[in-house]
Design an enzyme around this catalytic site. Structure first.
Site, PDB file in Angstrom:
ATOM      1  N   ASP A 242       1.053  -1.152  -0.068  1.00  0.00           N
ATOM      2  CA  ASP A 242       0.006  -0.113  -0.127  1.00  0.00           C
ATOM      3  C   ASP A 242       0.964   1.279  -0.044  1.00  0.00           C
ATOM      4  OD1 ASP A 242      -2.191   1.753   0.139  1.00  0.00           O
ATOM      5  OD2 ASP A 242      -3.465  -0.079   1.156  1.00  0.00           O
ATOM      6  N   ASP A 264       3.583   1.377  -4.921  1.00  0.00           N
ATOM      7  CA  ASP A 264       2.175   1.887  -5.591  1.00  0.00           C
ATOM      8  C   ASP A 264       1.903   0.877  -6.506  1.00  0.00           C
ATOM      9  OD1 ASP A 264       0.772   3.062  -7.472  1.00  0.00           O
ATOM     10  OD2 ASP A 264       1.870   4.816  -7.528  1.00  0.00           O
ATOM     11  N   MET A 265       0.575   0.370  -6.604  1.00  0.00           N
ATOM     12  CA  MET A 265       0.154  -0.875  -7.557  1.00  0.00           C
ATOM     13  C   MET A 265       0.228  -0.390  -8.863  1.00  0.00           C
ATOM     14  SD  MET A 265      -3.759  -0.717  -6.425  1.00  0.00           S
ATOM     15  CE  MET A 265      -4.712   0.647  -6.613  1.00  0.00           C
ATOM     16  N   LYS A 278      -9.011  -7.195  -2.527  1.00  0.00           N
ATOM     17  CA  LYS A 278     -10.338  -7.533  -2.004  1.00  0.00           C
ATOM     18  C   LYS A 278     -10.888  -5.925  -2.050  1.00  0.00           C
ATOM     19  CE  LYS A 278     -11.228  -6.856   2.229  1.00  0.00           C
ATOM     20  NZ  LYS A 278     -12.427  -5.790   2.260  1.00  0.00           N
ATOM     21  N   HIS A 282     -12.894  -2.001  -8.249  1.00  0.00           N
ATOM     22  CA  HIS A 282     -14.142  -1.207  -8.129  1.00  0.00           C
ATOM     23  C   HIS A 282     -13.832   0.273  -8.140  1.00  0.00           C
ATOM     24  CE1 HIS A 282     -16.088  -0.675  -3.922  1.00  0.00           C
ATOM     25  NE2 HIS A 282     -14.487  -0.613  -4.013  1.00  0.00           N
TER      26      HIS A 282
END
Length: 377
Positions: A242, A264-265, A278, A282
């Site tokens: 995260d 950073d994804m 999870k 969205h």
């Protein structure tokens, strides 16, 4: 997959009921936007039946916003304000990915209710409720409830900011990062959701983690989900990725076996047998989701070596026989539109997976509003 326990089923049904109550205001928001955009008039002018393209042309919405108009109309259709002739149903889940598509544009029609909304210039009849409803819905118009959705639909800039940014001048993520109280509230909310959901996942569906030696929970916050997984599978190496300001509030390393990684994804994801997402995708647009998924694919080994992505998120229409569940899903979707996120149906998920280079997936609609998606390279 074994049947879900009655206790878990009751908990998930209770969650659907509460979320339905929470997001019911989105029906009022949708109706207020429909009145402001004169959608009923637009359909009426096309002989009481119109496609999204025809509606958009009539109300002056740019073609780039037709997908968002579809999401608005989905709420209004589920609520019964309008009705529609839907395109053919999507193919079943657990299917190999291909580029074939059966998409056809739905046709929206007036109902008895939406006929009471007709009120274009010189057309308000004695049967119209438009003036009364406009007054009653005034608190939802261009407010924090709607994030100014009407103004956003009419905004000409392309692609332009999302409704939240257009209203506040910063994105929701920038606001979370800059305000310690908002950041703490958001993290606490996500941790509570993880505690609620993971007790069900690990009791009834723990087999999705079998054979996994290492797992990275992407955007896993303060570790609510990862800590639960690590406790259930002590031999699994679990980590959380995260942003630095989130990891700064992670639990003391001496109290947990979970490793927290600041990163950073959108740039890279630590290598692992499996990636866990999870309630993450969205939050983001299709382009950004594909970027995240491509980074996930680079982080895992091939399928034959056990590599997979585990996604827990809403699949709209996953249980279309449950009207309250479907209504709640589409209301959540309209709410996510404010921050440029989306709740997706299976075909929309499939497009993301194909765009990110994945070959196969399965969807298990077993978590009430949400589903477990297993995605394979």
């Amino acid at each position: 997959m074994a049947p879900i326990s009655e206790e878990s089923k009751d908990l998930l049904q209770a969650q659907v009921m509460l979320w339905n109550q929470v997001f019911s205001y989105m029906k009022s928001v949708a109706l207020a936007v429909a009145l402001d955009l004169r959608i009923a008039d637009a359909i009426h002018h096309h002989g009481d039946a119109a496609t999204l393209s025809q509606i958009a042309g009539e109300i002056g919405v740019k073609p780039c916003k037709i997908p968002s108009l579809r999401r608005l109309m989905r709420v209004l259709t589920v609520a019964g304000t309008f009705t529609s002739i839907q395109p053919p149903p999507a193919q079943s889940a657990a299917a190999p990915l291909s580029s074939e598509s059966d998409e056809h544009e739905p046709v929206y029609k007036l109902t008895t209710a939406s006929r009471l909304l007709i009120g274009g210039a010189g057309e308000i009849s004695s049967a119209s409720l438009l003036p009364t409803l406009s007054l009653e819905l005034s608190s939802f118009r261009d407010s924090v409830f709607s994030m100014g959705l009407t103004a956003w639909f009419r905004h000409d800039e392309q692609p332009g900011p999302c409704p939240f940014t257009l209203m506040h001048g910063v994105s929701s993520w920038e606001m979370i990062q800059s305000d310690d109280a908002v950041n703490a509230s958001f993290n606490n909310s996500m941790a509570a959701d993880s505690h609620f959901l993971m007790q069900i996942v690990l009791k009834d569906f723990r087999e999705i983690f079998h054979g996994i030696h290492s797992l990275v929970d992407v955007a896993g916050g303060v570790g609510g989900a990862a800590i639960s997984i690590a406790a259930a599978f002590p031999c699994m190496k679990c980590s959380v990725l995260d942003l630095p300001h989130v990891v700064a509030n992670a639990p003391d390393p001496s109290t947990t076996s979970v490793q927290f990684v600041a990163g950073d994804m959108f740039e890279s994801i630590p290598a692992a047998n499996a990636v866990f997402l999870k309630w993450i995708l969205h939050d983001w647009s299709d382009d950004k989701c594909i970027k995240i998924l491509k980074n996930c694919k680079q982080a895992i080994p091939p399928r034959e070596a056990g590599g997979k992505i585990i996604i827990i998120d809403i699949v709209v229409g996953s249980n279309s026989s449950d009207s309250k569940l479907l209504e709640t899903q589409v209301m959540c979707d309209l709410d996510m539109m404010k921050i440029d996120g989306a709740e997706r149906d299976e075909q929309e998920w499939k497009k993301l997976f194909l765009g990110a280079g994945f070959k196969d997936y399965s969807i298990k609609p077993v978590l009430g509003l949400r589903s477990i998606i297993e995605l394979y390279p």
